[in-house]
Design a protein around this motif. Structure first.
Motif, PDB file in Angstrom:
ATOM      1  N   PHE A  69       1.060  -1.220   0.072  1.00  0.00           N
ATOM      2  CA  PHE A  69      -0.016   0.112   0.098  1.00  0.00           C
ATOM      3  C   PHE A  69       0.720   1.285  -0.019  1.00  0.00           C
ATOM      4  CE2 PHE A  69      -3.885  -2.110   2.291  1.00  0.00           C
ATOM      5  CZ  PHE A  69      -3.905  -2.967   1.117  1.00  0.00           C
ATOM      6  N   SER A  70       2.087   1.224   0.795  1.00  0.00           N
ATOM      7  CA  SER A  70       2.758   2.410   1.006  1.00  0.00           C
ATOM      8  C   SER A  70       3.474   2.756  -0.302  1.00  0.00           C
ATOM      9  CB  SER A  70       3.832   2.120   1.770  1.00  0.00           C
ATOM     10  OG  SER A  70       4.721   1.153   1.642  1.00  0.00           O
ATOM     11  N   ALA A  71       3.931   1.614  -1.135  1.00  0.00           N
ATOM     12  CA  ALA A  71       4.458   1.985  -2.678  1.00  0.00           C
ATOM     13  C   ALA A  71       3.585   2.325  -3.512  1.00  0.00           C
ATOM     14  CB  ALA A  71       5.248   0.541  -2.870  1.00  0.00           C
ATOM     15  N   ALA A  72       2.372   1.851  -3.527  1.00  0.00           N
ATOM     16  CA  ALA A  72       1.232   2.333  -4.353  1.00  0.00           C
ATOM     17  C   ALA A  72       0.933   3.726  -4.092  1.00  0.00           C
ATOM     18  CB  ALA A  72      -0.025   1.654  -3.942  1.00  0.00           C
ATOM     19  N   ALA A  73       1.021   4.342  -2.818  1.00  0.00           N
ATOM     20  CA  ALA A  73       0.816   5.629  -2.571  1.00  0.00           C
ATOM     21  C   ALA A  73       1.916   6.486  -3.075  1.00  0.00           C
ATOM     22  CB  ALA A  73       0.946   5.783  -1.021  1.00  0.00           C
ATOM     23  N   ARG A  74       3.193   6.000  -2.887  1.00  0.00           N
ATOM     24  CA  ARG A  74       4.169   6.867  -3.387  1.00  0.00           C
ATOM     25  C   ARG A  74       4.020   6.748  -5.235  1.00  0.00           C
ATOM     26  NH1 ARG A  74       6.986   3.797   0.500  1.00  0.00           N
ATOM     27  NH2 ARG A  74       7.769   2.438  -1.126  1.00  0.00           N
ATOM     28  N   LYS A  75       3.446   5.744  -5.679  1.00  0.00           N
ATOM     29  CA  LYS A  75       3.405   5.832  -7.135  1.00  0.00           C
ATOM     30  C   LYS A  75       2.330   6.639  -7.666  1.00  0.00           C
ATOM     31  CE  LYS A  75       3.730   3.885 -11.389  1.00  0.00           C
ATOM     32  NZ  LYS A  75       4.905   4.189 -12.396  1.00  0.00           N
ATOM     33  N   LEU A  76       1.164   6.697  -6.888  1.00  0.00           N
ATOM     34  CA  LEU A  76       0.164   7.489  -6.969  1.00  0.00           C
ATOM     35  C   LEU A  76       0.187   8.873  -6.683  1.00  0.00           C
ATOM     36  CD1 LEU A  76      -2.592   4.763  -6.468  1.00  0.00           C
ATOM     37  CD2 LEU A  76      -1.515   5.495  -8.546  1.00  0.00           C
ATOM     38  N   GLY A  77       1.183   9.149  -5.779  1.00  0.00           N
ATOM     39  CA  GLY A  77       1.305  10.406  -5.279  1.00  0.00           C
ATOM     40  C   GLY A  77       0.390  10.885  -4.215  1.00  0.00           C
ATOM     41  N   ARG A  78       0.040   9.729  -3.388  1.00  0.00           N
ATOM     42  CA  ARG A  78      -1.205   9.981  -2.272  1.00  0.00           C
ATOM     43  C   ARG A  78      -0.683   9.576  -0.846  1.00  0.00           C
ATOM     44  NH1 ARG A  78      -6.864   8.152  -5.214  1.00  0.00           N
ATOM     45  NH2 ARG A  78      -6.261   8.708  -7.293  1.00  0.00           N
ATOM     46  N   VAL A  79      -1.346   9.815  -0.032  1.00  0.00           N
ATOM     47  CA  VAL A  79      -0.893   9.469   1.503  1.00  0.00           C
ATOM     48  C   VAL A  79      -1.453   7.937   1.305  1.00  0.00           C
ATOM     49  CG1 VAL A  79      -0.853  11.753   2.427  1.00  0.00           C
ATOM     50  CG2 VAL A  79      -2.865  10.313   2.494  1.00  0.00           C
ATOM     51  N   GLN A  80      -0.559   7.187   2.358  1.00  0.00           N
ATOM     52  CA  GLN A  80      -0.989   5.750   2.420  1.00  0.00           C
ATOM     53  C   GLN A  80      -2.312   5.523   2.879  1.00  0.00           C
ATOM     54  OE1 GLN A  80       2.094   3.249   4.406  1.00  0.00           O
ATOM     55  NE2 GLN A  80       0.654   1.856   4.884  1.00  0.00           N
ATOM     56  N   SER A  81      -2.799   6.401   3.958  1.00  0.00           N
ATOM     57  CA  SER A  81      -4.238   6.235   4.482  1.00  0.00           C
ATOM     58  C   SER A  81      -5.249   6.440   3.565  1.00  0.00           C
ATOM     59  CB  SER A  81      -4.286   7.379   5.586  1.00  0.00           C
ATOM     60  OG  SER A  81      -4.373   8.624   5.065  1.00  0.00           O
ATOM     61  N   ALA A  82      -4.965   6.991   2.496  1.00  0.00           N
ATOM     62  CA  ALA A  82      -6.111   7.168   1.418  1.00  0.00           C
ATOM     63  C   ALA A  82      -5.936   5.918   0.546  1.00  0.00           C
ATOM     64  CB  ALA A  82      -5.622   8.565   0.608  1.00  0.00           C
ATOM     65  N   VAL A  83      -4.927   5.491   0.092  1.00  0.00           N
ATOM     66  CA  VAL A  83      -4.989   4.236  -0.582  1.00  0.00           C
ATOM     67  C   VAL A  83      -5.409   3.134   0.263  1.00  0.00           C
ATOM     68  CG1 VAL A  83      -3.506   2.213  -1.308  1.00  0.00           C
ATOM     69  CG2 VAL A  83      -2.740   4.785  -1.699  1.00  0.00           C
ATOM     70  N   SER A  84      -5.207   2.910   1.918  1.00  0.00           N
ATOM     71  CA  SER A  84      -5.808   1.930   2.519  1.00  0.00           C
ATOM     72  C   SER A  84      -7.422   1.912   2.435  1.00  0.00           C
ATOM     73  CB  SER A  84      -5.339   2.053   3.904  1.00  0.00           C
ATOM     74  OG  SER A  84      -3.833   1.754   3.977  1.00  0.00           O
ATOM     75  N   GLN A  85      -7.716   3.308   2.529  1.00  0.00           N
ATOM     76  CA  GLN A  85      -9.245   3.416   2.827  1.00  0.00           C
ATOM     77  C   GLN A  85      -9.967   3.247   1.640  1.00  0.00           C
ATOM     78  OE1 GLN A  85      -9.505   7.619   4.073  1.00  0.00           O
ATOM     79  NE2 GLN A  85      -8.894   7.354   5.916  1.00  0.00           N
ATOM     80  N   SER A  86      -9.331   3.606   0.369  1.00  0.00           N
ATOM     81  CA  SER A  86      -9.825   3.191  -0.932  1.00  0.00           C
ATOM     82  C   SER A  86      -9.890   1.621  -1.156  1.00  0.00           C
ATOM     83  CB  SER A  86      -9.168   3.840  -2.193  1.00  0.00           C
ATOM     84  OG  SER A  86      -9.705   3.515  -3.517  1.00  0.00           O
ATOM     85  N   ILE A  87      -9.185   0.930  -0.803  1.00  0.00           N
ATOM     86  CA  ILE A  87      -9.039  -0.575  -0.922  1.00  0.00           C
ATOM     87  C   ILE A  87     -10.173  -1.144  -0.100  1.00  0.00           C
ATOM     88  CG2 ILE A  87      -7.869  -2.617  -0.650  1.00  0.00           C
ATOM     89  CD1 ILE A  87      -5.498  -1.177  -1.658  1.00  0.00           C
ATOM     90  N   ALA A  88     -10.117  -0.638   1.297  1.00  0.00           N
ATOM     91  CA  ALA A  88     -11.116  -0.861   2.204  1.00  0.00           C
ATOM     92  C   ALA A  88     -12.472  -0.700   1.660  1.00  0.00           C
ATOM     93  CB  ALA A  88     -10.940  -0.358   3.574  1.00  0.00           C
ATOM     94  N   ALA A  89     -12.944   0.210   1.051  1.00  0.00           N
ATOM     95  CA  ALA A  89     -14.272   0.714   0.302  1.00  0.00           C
ATOM     96  C   ALA A  89     -14.355  -0.240  -0.868  1.00  0.00           C
ATOM     97  CB  ALA A  89     -14.190   2.139   0.033  1.00  0.00           C
ATOM     98  N   LEU A  90     -13.557  -0.380  -1.612  1.00  0.00           N
ATOM     99  CA  LEU A  90     -13.786  -1.611  -2.650  1.00  0.00           C
ATOM    100  C   LEU A  90     -14.105  -2.677  -2.262  1.00  0.00           C
ATOM    101  CD1 LEU A  90     -13.447  -2.165  -5.708  1.00  0.00           C
ATOM    102  CD2 LEU A  90     -11.064  -2.571  -5.325  1.00  0.00           C
ATOM    103  N   GLU A  91     -13.352  -3.313  -0.986  1.00  0.00           N
ATOM    104  CA  GLU A  91     -13.596  -4.690  -0.517  1.00  0.00           C
ATOM    105  C   GLU A  91     -15.137  -4.465   0.106  1.00  0.00           C
ATOM    106  OE1 GLU A  91      -9.325  -6.273   1.015  1.00  0.00           O
ATOM    107  OE2 GLU A  91     -10.387  -4.764   2.259  1.00  0.00           O
ATOM    108  N   ALA A  92     -15.431  -3.378   0.611  1.00  0.00           N
ATOM    109  CA  ALA A  92     -16.776  -3.300   1.176  1.00  0.00           C
ATOM    110  C   ALA A  92     -17.817  -3.358   0.171  1.00  0.00           C
ATOM    111  CB  ALA A  92     -16.812  -1.975   1.980  1.00  0.00           C
ATOM    112  N   ASN A  93     -17.605  -2.756  -1.102  1.00  0.00           N
ATOM    113  CA  ASN A  93     -18.490  -2.881  -2.210  1.00  0.00           C
ATOM    114  C   ASN A  93     -18.760  -4.065  -2.740  1.00  0.00           C
ATOM    115  OD1 ASN A  93     -19.188   0.034  -1.926  1.00  0.00           O
ATOM    116  ND2 ASN A  93     -17.474   0.473  -3.134  1.00  0.00           N
TER     117      ASN A  93
END
Length: 310
Positions: free
Chosen positions: A22-46
């Motif tokens: 998740f941290s490497a993805a956040a660096r690649k996308l230019g976002r904070v790690q928490s935003a990546v974690s929250q997005s994946i959690a929302a996808l799993e919930a959906n």
């Protein structure tokens, strides 16, 4: 909750898999790690599924995640294609390029131009109809082809707009093993008439009564050039052929050019035709311009050798 899925969630999901964390993805996308974690959690919930096993230090795909990552990649690919198509249409590129071409048109420049076209317009779907005689015009009239590359109809219909593209020399030829190949030159019409003449026939009503160039009393009809060429090489008869299609066979001695007493130099004059009131899109214009350039670059490939004065 499936409707709450977003492309952004799937892009983050794919980035997390590709980057390994998740941290490497956040660096690649230019976002904070928490935003990546929250997005994946929302996808799993959906989806109602766990995509990652978080029990280890680095999240790993679950079996469900391994199955769905392929689907996510396909969805993103189609979304990118949709955006590219929309951008092309907005810039005057037709949604799809469809055209008809007579088989007498040389394949070399056509293939070269289409290869270059696919590089210039990589997302453009292309449909090509290869039709003899009136077939190209028929495709145009049926509305399935935006333009046609073919000889202009003899009656020059007023509802067709045409621009000259190129001319290709035609010559009477026969197998080197055929009796006509041993006749002294020039060959008279009376000498030709008893032998089988191989001619093209039309599958459309547009040119079914066309009899141009037919002099033989015995006619074999063919619906396509390639089959007629096979029978020509096998010695079944003689015919008029575009020189660029038989030049190699003549050079190799398999075919012989006939010098006729009634010598009437003949060319296929090929035009780009469209229905009046329609316009050719940017990709079609690009293709036509490139074809002109390639043919003009080597005119000797489509012309007869100069004949000595008689």
């Amino acid at each position: 909750m499936i409707d709450a899925l977003t492309l952004d969630q799937m892009r983050i999901f794919v980035a997390a898999v590709d980057q390994g964390s998740f941290s490497a993805a956040a660096r690649k996308l230019g976002r904070v790690q928490s935003a990546v974690s929250q997005s994946i959690a929302a996808l799993e919930a959906n989806l109602g599924l766990a995509l990652f096993d978080r029990s280890a230090k680095t999240p790993r795909l679950t079996r469900a995640g391994e199955a769905l990552i392929k689907d996510a990649r396909r969805v993103l690919q189609r979304a990118d294609e949709l955006k590219a198509r929309a951008a092309s249409i907005a810039s005057d590129v037709e949604p799809e390029l469809s055209f008809a071409v007579d088989p007498i048109f040389p394949h070399g420049p056509l293939i070269a131009s289409l290869t270059a076209l696919s590089a210039a317009f990589p997302k453009l779907p292309v449909t090509i109809f290869t039709e003899n005689l009136g077939g190209s015009e028929q495709r145009l009239r049926d509305g399935v082809a935006q333009f046609a590359i073919a000889p202009m109809p003899l009656d020059s219909p007023r509802d067709l707009a045409a621009d000259f593209l190129s001319a290709f020399d035609v010559a009477p030829v026969v197998s080197a093993e055929h009796p006509l190949a041993r006749e002294p030159s020039p060959v008279s019409r009376a000498t030709l008439e008893p032998y089988v003449q191989l001619v093209l026939t039309d599958r459309t009503p547009l040119t079914q009564n066309f009899s141009g160039g037919i002099v033989g009393h015995h006619i074999w009809r063919f619906a396509d050039l390639s089959t007629r060429l096979e029978f020509l090489l096998a010695g079944f008869g003689w015919c008029n052929m575009p020189l660029h299609l038989v030049r190699e066979h003549i050079a190799a001695g398999r075919l012989k050019t006939l010098e006729l007493a009634e010598r009437d130099p003949f060319q296929f004059r090929v035009h780009v035709m469209r229905m009046r009131g329609t316009e050719i899109g940017r990709a079609g214009r690009w293709l036509i311009d490139d074809l002109r350039r390639l043919i003009a670059a080597c005119p000797e490939a489509y012309r007869a050798e100069p004949q000595p004065p008689s």
